[in-house]
Design a protein around this motif. Structure first.
Motif, PDB file in Angstrom:
ATOM      1  N   GLU A 286       0.947  -1.118  -0.234  1.00 41.91           N
ATOM      2  CA  GLU A 286      -0.246   0.028   0.081  1.00 41.91           C
ATOM      3  C   GLU A 286       0.752   1.278  -0.288  1.00 41.91           C
ATOM      4  OE1 GLU A 286      -3.755   1.992   2.652  1.00 41.91           O
ATOM      5  OE2 GLU A 286      -2.793   0.161   3.000  1.00 41.91           O
ATOM      6  N   ASP A 287       0.716   2.229  -0.970  1.00 40.91           N
ATOM      7  CA  ASP A 287       1.228   3.283  -1.026  1.00 40.91           C
ATOM      8  C   ASP A 287       2.798   3.165  -1.139  1.00 40.91           C
ATOM      9  OD1 ASP A 287      -0.978   4.925  -0.901  1.00 40.91           O
ATOM     10  OD2 ASP A 287      -1.011   5.054   1.120  1.00 40.91           O
ATOM     11  N   GLY A 288       3.195   1.978  -1.883  1.00 40.76           N
ATOM     12  CA  GLY A 288       4.688   1.755  -2.145  1.00 40.76           C
ATOM     13  C   GLY A 288       5.271   1.110  -1.047  1.00 40.76           C
ATOM     14  N   LYS A 289       4.636   0.851   0.237  1.00 44.14           N
ATOM     15  CA  LYS A 289       5.248   0.027   0.973  1.00 44.14           C
ATOM     16  C   LYS A 289       4.679  -1.409   1.503  1.00 44.14           C
ATOM     17  CE  LYS A 289       6.451   4.392   3.250  1.00 44.14           C
ATOM     18  NZ  LYS A 289       6.200   5.235   4.826  1.00 44.14           N
ATOM     19  N   MET A 290       5.377  -2.293   2.162  1.00 43.20           N
ATOM     20  CA  MET A 290       4.779  -3.452   2.593  1.00 43.20           C
ATOM     21  C   MET A 290       3.650  -3.151   3.600  1.00 43.20           C
ATOM     22  SD  MET A 290       8.324  -6.026   2.958  1.00 43.20           S
ATOM     23  CE  MET A 290       8.748  -5.012   4.352  1.00 43.20           C
ATOM     24  N   ASN A 291       2.425  -3.462   3.216  1.00 39.95           N
ATOM     25  CA  ASN A 291       1.287  -3.114   4.296  1.00 39.95           C
ATOM     26  C   ASN A 291       0.227  -4.336   3.745  1.00 39.95           C
ATOM     27  OD1 ASN A 291       0.905  -0.957   6.189  1.00 39.95           O
ATOM     28  ND2 ASN A 291      -0.989  -1.300   5.254  1.00 39.95           N
ATOM     29  N   GLY A 292      -0.151  -5.084   4.893  1.00 39.42           N
ATOM     30  CA  GLY A 292      -0.857  -6.110   4.978  1.00 39.42           C
ATOM     31  C   GLY A 292      -0.423  -7.196   5.125  1.00 39.42           C
ATOM     32  N   GLU A 293      -1.343  -8.486   4.845  1.00 36.98           N
ATOM     33  CA  GLU A 293      -0.704  -9.879   4.910  1.00 36.98           C
ATOM     34  C   GLU A 293       0.432 -10.095   4.056  1.00 36.98           C
ATOM     35  OE1 GLU A 293      -1.464 -12.075   7.103  1.00 36.98           O
ATOM     36  OE2 GLU A 293      -3.227 -10.975   7.993  1.00 36.98           O
ATOM     37  N   ASN A 309       2.410  -3.515   9.053  1.00 33.90           N
ATOM     38  CA  ASN A 309       1.993  -2.304   9.059  1.00 33.90           C
ATOM     39  C   ASN A 309       3.095  -1.322   8.879  1.00 33.90           C
ATOM     40  OD1 ASN A 309       0.676   0.003   9.488  1.00 33.90           O
ATOM     41  ND2 ASN A 309      -0.195  -0.391  11.445  1.00 33.90           N
ATOM     42  N   SER A 310       3.195  -0.537   7.644  1.00 31.94           N
ATOM     43  CA  SER A 310       4.280   0.180   7.478  1.00 31.94           C
ATOM     44  C   SER A 310       3.886   1.680   7.485  1.00 31.94           C
ATOM     45  CB  SER A 310       5.096  -0.093   5.916  1.00 31.94           C
ATOM     46  OG  SER A 310       5.389  -1.600   6.063  1.00 31.94           O
TER      47      SER A 310
END
Length: 311
Positions: A286-293, A309-310
């Motif tokens: 998300e938004d260029g970052k590791m975010n989520g599973e 959560n980044s």
């Protein structure tokens, strides 16, 4: 009570069903066929004959109604059926098939290409078959100038086929300028044009050395293409209105690679990332970052599975 409902349904279908097929008949209009026995609709719905009609229903067999327009209707589904499935109804004649539709034609040609509109097309019939029919076009196609041109074709009817709804076929011819070169303030474009706009396949070279080679739509990078940056980074994938959108692979000049979904020029969605140190991440962004599973796997084989959560 159930048998009375069935008899009533016969009469209702005779009145309300839509016309789809015409019958060349040896059976009178206004008839109900129960199994192999036929009755006039008035007779079948007369309560004085309920025992005879009920017995015919109990003996089994499909029930079809021939309405007063000569169209056969399946009493179970309420839908019109082809006369060919009615026992003894062909009368030695060819059943009529109704033209339902004809697929549109879309073709792209370069200026100067030789092209002639087809003389026959495939028509789809209401009985779920198809037939090749001759077609007469409203005008002649040519490729002398770029643009989009529309043609309307009239179908020629043959024995056994009717076209009561006057179905026509539409052909759209797009003529493009191929490999034309145009200079812009920011660089040079070589490729296809439609109505003065970059559209089709084309290559744009910016003055700073960046290069995009791929699909264009309405003067924008849209579709699949390859962007080679002056920095030696590269991107191969989908664009929409000049930004990365959809599936794509970005390779940095240091060897790191992202392969996944993009949204508005940013890594968003499911994707995989190969780090320069040999680590690997597969999961949500998300938004260029590791975010989520997602799963982060280290070079030594150890891994972490968690909700990242980044933000």
């Amino acid at each position: 009570m159930k048998k009375n409902i069935i008899i009533l349904l016969v009469a209702i279908l005779m009145i309300t069903s839509a016309t789809s097929f015409s019958a060349f008949s040896i059976t009178d209009n206004g008839t109900v066929l129960i199994g192999t026995k036929s009755f006039g609709l008035a007779y079948a719905n007369d309560t004085a004959n309920i025992i005879e009609i009920t017995n015919a229903i109990v003996q089994g067999g499909a029930i079809y109604v021939k309405d007063f327009s000569g169209n056969w209707i399946d009493n179970n589904t309420g839908k019109s059926v082809d006369v060919s499935i009615i026992p003894g109804e062909d009368g030695g004649q060819v059943p009529t098939s109704v033209v339902a539709s004809a697929d549109a034609i879309n073709i792209t040609k370069n200026i100067g290409d030789v092209y002639t509109l087809p003389s026959t097309v495939t028509a789809r019939l209401a009985n779920v078959t198809s037939k090749q029919l001759a077609v007469t076009w409203d005008k002649v196609a040519d490729t002398k100038s770029a643009g989009e041109f529309t043609f309307i074709g009239t179908l020629s009817i043959v024995d056994g086929v009717v076209n009561p709804n006057n179905v026509t076929i539409i052909a759209k011819l797009t003529v493009v300028k191929s490999n034309q070169e145009l200079n812009f303030k920011t660089g040079t474009y070589v490729g296809d044009f439609v109505d003065g706009k970059r559209q089709g396949k084309g290559k744009f070279t910016w003055e700073n050395g960046d290069i995009y080679d791929g699909e264009w739509l309405n003067d924008n990078m849209s579709g699949e293409g390859t962007f080679s940056y002056e920095s030696k980074d590269t991107y191969f994938g989908n664009y929409k209105d000049n930004v990365k959108n959809g599936q794509g692979i970005y390779t940095w000049n240091n060897g790191e690679i992202y392969n996944g979904v993009w949204e508005d020029d940013t890594m968003n969605g499911i994707g995989e990332y190969d780090f320069i140190n040999g680590d690997f991440y597969k999961g949500e962004w998300e938004d260029g970052k590791m975010n989520g599973e997602g799963t982060y796997t280290f070079l030594n084989g150890d891994s972490i599975v968690k909700n990242w959560n980044s933000k």
